[in-house]
Write an enzyme that holds these catalytic residues in place. Structure first.
Site, PDB file in Angstrom:
ATOM      1  N   GLY A   1       8.009   2.507   2.881  1.00 48.60           N
ATOM      2  CA  GLY A   1       9.021   2.980   1.932  1.00 48.60           C
ATOM      3  C   GLY A   1       8.565   2.914   0.480  1.00 48.60           C
TER       4      GLY A   1
ATOM      5  N   ASP B   1      15.359   5.976   3.834  1.00 45.12           N
ATOM      6  CA  ASP B   1      14.552   5.153   2.920  1.00 45.12           C
ATOM      7  C   ASP B   1      15.235   5.024   1.555  1.00 45.12           C
ATOM      8  OD1 ASP B   1      12.865   5.314   5.097  1.00 45.12           O
ATOM      9  OD2 ASP B   1      11.056   5.787   3.953  1.00 45.12           O
TER      10      ASP B   1
ATOM     11  N   ALA C   1       9.781   5.911  -1.721  1.00 43.48           N
ATOM     12  CA  ALA C   1      11.196   5.841  -2.119  1.00 43.48           C
ATOM     13  C   ALA C   1      11.395   4.750  -3.175  1.00 43.48           C
ATOM     14  CB  ALA C   1      12.075   5.559  -0.897  1.00 43.48           C
ATOM     15  N   ALA C   2      10.676   3.629  -3.001  1.00 43.88           N
ATOM     16  CA  ALA C   2      10.806   2.524  -3.967  1.00 43.88           C
ATOM     17  C   ALA C   2      10.269   2.947  -5.335  1.00 43.88           C
ATOM     18  CB  ALA C   2      10.076   1.283  -3.447  1.00 43.88           C
TER      19      ALA C   2
ATOM     20  N   GLY D   1       1.979   5.097   1.089  1.00 44.46           N
ATOM     21  CA  GLY D   1       1.844   5.978   2.260  1.00 44.46           C
ATOM     22  C   GLY D   1       1.606   5.219   3.544  1.00 44.46           C
ATOM     23  N   ALA D   2       2.146   4.019   3.641  1.00 46.04           N
ATOM     24  CA  ALA D   2       1.891   3.180   4.812  1.00 46.04           C
ATOM     25  C   ALA D   2       3.048   3.191   5.794  1.00 46.04           C
ATOM     26  CB  ALA D   2       1.627   1.750   4.360  1.00 46.04           C
ATOM     27  N   GLY D   3       4.198   3.704   5.379  1.00 50.14           N
ATOM     28  CA  GLY D   3       5.392   3.619   6.216  1.00 50.14           C
ATOM     29  C   GLY D   3       6.298   2.496   5.758  1.00 50.14           C
TER      30      GLY D   3
ATOM     31  N   PRO E   1       0.842  -1.192   0.000  1.00 50.55           N
ATOM     32  CA  PRO E   1       0.000   0.000   0.000  1.00 50.55           C
ATOM     33  C   PRO E   1       0.880   1.246   0.000  1.00 50.55           C
ATOM     34  CG  PRO E   1      -0.118  -1.130   2.132  1.00 50.55           C
ATOM     35  CD  PRO E   1       0.744  -1.976   1.242  1.00 50.55           C
TER      36      PRO E   1
HETATM   37  C1  MEV Z   1      10.078   7.731   7.087  1.00 51.90           C
HETATM   38  O1  MEV Z   1      10.079   6.389   6.583  1.00 51.90           O
HETATM   39  C2  MEV Z   1      11.162   7.884   8.106  1.00 51.90           C
HETATM   40  C3  MEV Z   1      11.296   9.268   8.761  1.00 51.90           C
HETATM   41  O2  MEV Z   1      12.383   9.133   9.698  1.00 51.90           O
HETATM   42  C4  MEV Z   1      11.608  10.367   7.765  1.00 51.90           C
HETATM   43  C5  MEV Z   1      13.020  10.319   7.193  1.00 51.90           C
HETATM   44  O3  MEV Z   1      13.854   9.506   7.610  1.00 51.90           O
HETATM   45  O4  MEV Z   1      13.287  11.155   6.287  1.00 51.90           O
HETATM   46  C6  MEV Z   1      10.051   9.653   9.545  1.00 51.90           C
END
Ligand code: MEV
Length: 331
Positions: free
Chosen positions: A114, A159, A117-118, A110-112, A108
């Protein structure tokens, strides 16, 4: 010429947010990837489609030096990472005669995890592939970092570095070298609920707190740095129970920084009750992915059932050694 480029997502074992303030972090690439299939055309435009990211027909029209974008459907938040990735690739590598880019994501957005970035790494690599260029990992990570800076206002580079290189990394933003670690097998699971804030907003929220209470927040960030040092040793010696405890403490400190939510806390506590060695926010927080470490696959299954019972999506993960890959096919 056709190119297929892919990049893995990531989870942060310890250290997000503090890494924005120059502290080190422990992060791993995961076995969920974004793949971009690109084909050169003579149309003078770059057309991007991705049903997975809800980008049905993002068109970038290039005429001379000016560029404009047309989005033919409700754009997802990923649209800005896509347009900035293409912009960065064009600035660094010059124009192509046109191209069709198709983005597929196993995660998904915007879930955290990455995904942004990918997406950026895979688009830039595909663009380079169409020009028969090879980018080295440092150059590519730097380009992905600049995409993040443009799209979300800042980036620690964590990331970008992990999705480009793959592996389990000790990432120190102040040192130029990043250490790949040999961890044993980690049984990871994410319990995912939608996020209520973007990465940029969440990072700005911590910044505001830092500006208002710099002494106290600095000490929280230093504590996170200590956890990363201990976590490095725990990972190296296979002390997963110890690593889990550090993850739990890290989660408490992320809550203290104001990036947790009621839903996140629910997923964290349900995961721990189901037997997780440790559960924490991974990524920017404010909803999104909660990472759990378990002792074995059967406990992980129990955690998956427990998070699913409260309406979160369980995603089983493994560490991924492979970073960006590029395949070229002529014709
Ligand atoms: C986001 O995946 C991680 C954060 O630390 C932002 C960053 O490292 O730029 C919140």
């Amino acid at each position: 010429m056709k190119v297929s480029a892919s990049a893995p997502g990531k989870v942060t074992l310890l250290g997000e947010h503090a890494v924005v303030y120059g502290k080190p972090a422990l992060v791993t690439a995961i076995d969920k990837r974004v793949t971009v299939l690109a084909e050169e055309t003579n149309s003078g435009r770059i057309v991007i489609t991705s049903p997975d990211l809800h980008l049905s027909g993002l068109r970038m029209i290039m005429s001379g030096t000016s560029t404009h974008y047309e989005v033919c459907a409700d754009p997802s938040p990923a649209a800005v990472y896509v347009t900035e990735a293409v912009r960065t690739a064009r600035e660094k590598m010059g124009d192509i005669t046109g191209g069709d880019f198709e983005i597929h994501s196993e995660m998904p957005v915007g879930a955290g995890l990455g995904t942004s970035a990918a997406v950026a790494a895979a688009i830039i690599s595909a663009y380079a592939g169409l020009q028969d260029r090879r980018l080295d990992t440092r150059e590519l990570s730097e380009m992905v970092r600049s995409v993040e800076v443009r799209a979300q206002g800042s980036s620690s580079g964590m990331d970008p570095t992990v999705v480009v290189n793959g592996g389990v990394l000790y990432f120190d933003p102040n040192k130029k070298d990043t250490r790949k670690l040999n961890s044993g097998r980690l049984y990871l699971l994410v319990g995912y609920t939608p996020r209520v804030m973007s990465t940029g907003e969440s990072v700005r929220r911590v910044r505001t707190l830092y500006e208002r209470h710099s002494g106290t927040v600095s000490r929280v960030l230093e504590s996170i740095e200590d956890l990363v040092t201990e976590g490095f040793a725990a990972l190296a010696s296979g002390d997963y129970a110890g690593l889990g405890e550090l993850m739990n403490i890290n989660h408490g400190l992320l809550s203290a920084l104001g990036v947790s939510s009621l839903r996140t806390e629910e997923v964290v506590h349900v995961s721990r009750s189901a037997g997780a060695l440790g559960s924490k926010i991974t990524g920017a927080g404010m909803g999104g992915a909660v990472l759990s470490l378990s002792e074995n696959p059967s406990i992980r299954k129990r955690i998956a059932q427990a998070v699913s019972a409260i309406g979160a999506q369980p995603i089983v993960l493994s560490c991924e050694p492979k970073g960006v890959t590029v395949e070229r096919r002529s014709g």
